[in-house]
Design a protein around this motif. Structure first.
Motif, PDB file in Angstrom:
ATOM      1  N   LYS A   1       0.800   1.736 -11.208  1.00 50.25           N
ATOM      2  CA  LYS A   1       1.284   0.511 -10.860  1.00 50.25           C
ATOM      3  C   LYS A   1       2.161  -0.057 -11.919  1.00 50.25           C
ATOM      4  O   LYS A   1       3.347  -0.847 -11.601  1.00 50.25           O
ATOM      5  CB  LYS A   1       0.161  -0.358 -10.337  1.00 50.25           C
ATOM      6  CG  LYS A   1       0.580  -1.841 -10.093  1.00 50.25           C
ATOM      7  CD  LYS A   1      -0.639  -2.795  -9.418  1.00 50.25           C
ATOM      8  CE  LYS A   1      -1.510  -2.984 -10.432  1.00 50.25           C
ATOM      9  NZ  LYS A   1      -2.587  -3.909 -10.100  1.00 50.25           N
ATOM     10  N   THR A   2       1.598  -0.240 -12.985  1.00 51.29           N
ATOM     11  CA  THR A   2       2.564  -0.839 -14.249  1.00 51.29           C
ATOM     12  C   THR A   2       3.855   0.022 -14.654  1.00 51.29           C
ATOM     13  O   THR A   2       4.852  -0.649 -15.397  1.00 51.29           O
ATOM     14  CB  THR A   2       1.641  -0.797 -15.535  1.00 51.29           C
ATOM     15  OG1 THR A   2       1.334   0.530 -15.907  1.00 51.29           O
ATOM     16  CG2 THR A   2       0.527  -1.765 -15.321  1.00 51.29           C
ATOM     17  N   ASP A   3       4.140   1.047 -13.842  1.00 53.85           N
ATOM     18  CA  ASP A   3       5.467   1.712 -13.960  1.00 53.85           C
ATOM     19  C   ASP A   3       6.426   1.150 -12.924  1.00 53.85           C
ATOM     20  O   ASP A   3       7.643   1.528 -13.124  1.00 53.85           O
ATOM     21  CB  ASP A   3       5.263   3.345 -13.864  1.00 53.85           C
ATOM     22  CG  ASP A   3       4.515   4.160 -14.875  1.00 53.85           C
ATOM     23  OD1 ASP A   3       4.629   3.551 -15.808  1.00 53.85           O
ATOM     24  OD2 ASP A   3       3.804   4.918 -14.570  1.00 53.85           O
ATOM     25  N   LEU A   4       6.150   0.305 -12.081  1.00 57.42           N
ATOM     26  CA  LEU A   4       7.106  -0.222 -11.015  1.00 57.42           C
ATOM     27  C   LEU A   4       7.840  -1.239 -12.221  1.00 57.42           C
ATOM     28  O   LEU A   4       7.512  -1.947 -12.654  1.00 57.42           O
ATOM     29  CB  LEU A   4       6.328  -1.252 -10.037  1.00 57.42           C
ATOM     30  CG  LEU A   4       6.739  -1.593  -8.876  1.00 57.42           C
ATOM     31  CD1 LEU A   4       7.436  -0.626  -8.129  1.00 57.42           C
ATOM     32  CD2 LEU A   4       5.949  -2.633  -7.998  1.00 57.42           C
TER      33      LEU A   4
ATOM     34  N   ILE B   1       4.031   5.684  -5.612  1.00 58.96           N
ATOM     35  CA  ILE B   1       3.755   5.544  -7.094  1.00 58.96           C
ATOM     36  C   ILE B   1       2.676   6.780  -7.436  1.00 58.96           C
ATOM     37  O   ILE B   1       2.706   7.460  -8.407  1.00 58.96           O
ATOM     38  CB  ILE B   1       3.467   4.296  -7.727  1.00 58.96           C
ATOM     39  CG1 ILE B   1       4.860   3.591  -7.415  1.00 58.96           C
ATOM     40  CG2 ILE B   1       3.006   4.416  -8.929  1.00 58.96           C
ATOM     41  CD1 ILE B   1       4.557   1.936  -7.777  1.00 58.96           C
ATOM     42  N   ASP B   2       1.497   6.519  -6.867  1.00 59.91           N
ATOM     43  CA  ASP B   2       0.484   7.367  -7.284  1.00 59.91           C
ATOM     44  C   ASP B   2       0.879   8.848  -7.104  1.00 59.91           C
ATOM     45  O   ASP B   2       0.244   9.841  -7.756  1.00 59.91           O
ATOM     46  CB  ASP B   2      -0.842   7.172  -6.340  1.00 59.91           C
ATOM     47  CG  ASP B   2      -2.006   7.952  -6.663  1.00 59.91           C
ATOM     48  OD1 ASP B   2      -2.470   7.906  -8.013  1.00 59.91           O
ATOM     49  OD2 ASP B   2      -2.500   8.582  -5.641  1.00 59.91           O
ATOM     50  N   ALA B   3       1.279   9.313  -5.793  1.00 60.89           N
ATOM     51  CA  ALA B   3       1.818  10.552  -5.270  1.00 60.89           C
ATOM     52  C   ALA B   3       2.973  11.071  -6.486  1.00 60.89           C
ATOM     53  O   ALA B   3       2.862  12.237  -6.687  1.00 60.89           O
ATOM     54  CB  ALA B   3       2.455  10.498  -4.079  1.00 60.89           C
ATOM     55  N   ALA B   4       3.603  10.526  -7.140  1.00 61.01           N
ATOM     56  CA  ALA B   4       4.516  10.981  -8.205  1.00 61.01           C
ATOM     57  C   ALA B   4       3.819  10.908  -9.331  1.00 61.01           C
ATOM     58  O   ALA B   4       4.294  11.162 -10.496  1.00 61.01           O
ATOM     59  CB  ALA B   4       5.684   9.871  -8.160  1.00 61.01           C
TER      60      ALA B   4
ATOM     61  N   GLU C   1      11.426   0.710  -7.280  1.00 67.80           N
ATOM     62  CA  GLU C   1      11.793   1.795  -8.279  1.00 67.80           C
ATOM     63  C   GLU C   1      10.595   1.775  -9.356  1.00 67.80           C
ATOM     64  O   GLU C   1      10.168   0.537  -9.829  1.00 67.80           O
ATOM     65  CB  GLU C   1      13.199   1.566  -8.974  1.00 67.80           C
ATOM     66  CG  GLU C   1      13.572   2.540  -9.905  1.00 67.80           C
ATOM     67  CD  GLU C   1      14.993   2.550 -10.503  1.00 67.80           C
ATOM     68  OE1 GLU C   1      15.454   3.191 -11.330  1.00 67.80           O
ATOM     69  OE2 GLU C   1      15.734   1.695  -9.902  1.00 67.80           O
ATOM     70  N   ALA C   2      10.343   2.958  -9.779  1.00 68.94           N
ATOM     71  CA  ALA C   2       9.367   2.969 -10.893  1.00 68.94           C
ATOM     72  C   ALA C   2       9.736   3.889 -12.136  1.00 68.94           C
ATOM     73  O   ALA C   2      10.654   4.619 -11.685  1.00 68.94           O
ATOM     74  CB  ALA C   2       7.916   3.569 -10.227  1.00 68.94           C
ATOM     75  N   VAL C   3       9.453   3.760 -13.343  1.00 72.90           N
ATOM     76  CA  VAL C   3      10.019   4.478 -14.240  1.00 72.90           C
ATOM     77  C   VAL C   3       8.561   4.904 -15.187  1.00 72.90           C
ATOM     78  O   VAL C   3       7.863   4.244 -15.523  1.00 72.90           O
ATOM     79  CB  VAL C   3      10.900   3.789 -15.046  1.00 72.90           C
ATOM     80  CG1 VAL C   3      11.349   4.445 -16.524  1.00 72.90           C
ATOM     81  CG2 VAL C   3      12.126   3.269 -14.293  1.00 72.90           C
ATOM     82  N   SER C   4       8.782   6.225 -15.521  1.00 72.23           N
ATOM     83  CA  SER C   4       7.689   6.631 -16.507  1.00 72.23           C
ATOM     84  C   SER C   4       8.122   7.471 -17.536  1.00 72.23           C
ATOM     85  O   SER C   4       9.206   7.876 -17.512  1.00 72.23           O
ATOM     86  CB  SER C   4       6.477   7.092 -15.749  1.00 72.23           C
ATOM     87  OG  SER C   4       6.813   8.350 -15.114  1.00 72.23           O
ATOM     88  N   GLU C   5       7.355   8.118 -18.316  1.00 71.06           N
ATOM     89  CA  GLU C   5       7.755   8.654 -19.569  1.00 71.06           C
ATOM     90  C   GLU C   5       7.798  10.108 -18.849  1.00 71.06           C
ATOM     91  O   GLU C   5       7.654  10.430 -18.031  1.00 71.06           O
ATOM     92  CB  GLU C   5       6.490   9.184 -20.347  1.00 71.06           C
ATOM     93  CG  GLU C   5       6.124   7.784 -21.506  1.00 71.06           C
ATOM     94  CD  GLU C   5       5.296   8.212 -22.411  1.00 71.06           C
ATOM     95  OE1 GLU C   5       5.304   9.166 -23.229  1.00 71.06           O
ATOM     96  OE2 GLU C   5       4.294   7.587 -22.521  1.00 71.06           O
ATOM     97  N   GLY C   6       9.356  10.709 -19.468  1.00 70.74           N
ATOM     98  CA  GLY C   6      10.005  11.835 -19.078  1.00 70.74           C
ATOM     99  C   GLY C   6       9.093  12.876 -18.923  1.00 70.74           C
ATOM    100  O   GLY C   6       8.341  13.704 -18.880  1.00 70.74           O
TER     101      GLY C   6
ATOM    102  N   ASP D   1       0.664  -1.232   0.105  1.00 70.83           N
ATOM    103  CA  ASP D   1       0.116  -0.009   0.006  1.00 70.83           C
ATOM    104  C   ASP D   1       0.945   1.376  -0.146  1.00 70.83           C
ATOM    105  O   ASP D   1       0.530   2.206  -0.677  1.00 70.83           O
ATOM    106  CB  ASP D   1      -0.966   0.143   1.173  1.00 70.83           C
ATOM    107  CG  ASP D   1      -2.109  -0.973   1.172  1.00 70.83           C
ATOM    108  OD1 ASP D   1      -2.268  -1.419  -0.009  1.00 70.83           O
ATOM    109  OD2 ASP D   1      -2.683  -1.171   2.172  1.00 70.83           O
ATOM    110  N   ASN D   2       2.015   1.284   0.912  1.00 71.66           N
ATOM    111  CA  ASN D   2       2.954   2.626   0.778  1.00 71.66           C
ATOM    112  C   ASN D   2       3.602   2.615  -0.595  1.00 71.66           C
ATOM    113  O   ASN D   2       3.591   3.785  -0.963  1.00 71.66           O
ATOM    114  CB  ASN D   2       4.074   2.346   1.808  1.00 71.66           C
ATOM    115  CG  ASN D   2       3.369   2.202   3.412  1.00 71.66           C
ATOM    116  OD1 ASN D   2       2.238   2.522   3.576  1.00 71.66           O
ATOM    117  ND2 ASN D   2       4.329   1.683   4.255  1.00 71.66           N
TER     118      ASN D   2
END
Length: 129
Positions: free
Chosen positions: A70-73, A63-66, A124-129, A57-58
């Motif tokens: 979830k799929t960016d994990l 991830i949501d706050a950023a 660690e999560a990654v998404s489009e820049g 949950d944390n």
């Protein structure tokens, strides 16, 4: 965005994780500190299932706050103090992540920073820049 893969030249994963993840140049990264089974009010959850639920949950809240999903994990490192907890940890992880399979490392260690902690997970999560 991130590409998850398990090449045929490496043994099939033993649970729901990917052996590798490629991340394109210019991607935005969220590196999370180890998350433990501590609620917002500072209390520690009782038992491995409750702590693992709180850990994920944390992570999902961060991830949501950023502004990510979830799929960016892309990577998790799990520290667990007992091999007896693994089945429950995997069950909760599966419930929280569904079929999403980030790269993953699992370690059984003798203790964590607080003797009440049974599990800690870095992510660690990654998404489009």
């Amino acid at each position: 965005m991130p590409k998850f893969f398990n090449p045929p030249t490496v043994a099939k994963p033993s649970s729901n994780f990917s052996h590798g993840v490629t991340v394109p140049a210019g991607a935005r990264r969220l590196i999370m500190s180890g998350q433990v089974g501590m609620r917002l009010d500072g209390t520690i959850c009782e038992g491995i299932e409750a702590q693992t639920e709180q850990v994920f949950d944390n992570i999902l809240a961060l991830i949501d706050a950023a502004g990510m999903k979830k799929t960016d994990l892309v990577k998790i490192v799990t520290y667990c103090i007992s091999p007896d907890h693994l089945a429950k940890v995997r069950e909760v992880r599966s419930r929280k992540l569904g079929d999403h399979a980030p790269a993953s490392t699992l370690l059984i260690i003798s203790a964590l920073a607080n003797p009440k902690f049974l599990i800690e997970v870095e992510a660690e999560a990654v998404s489009e820049g």
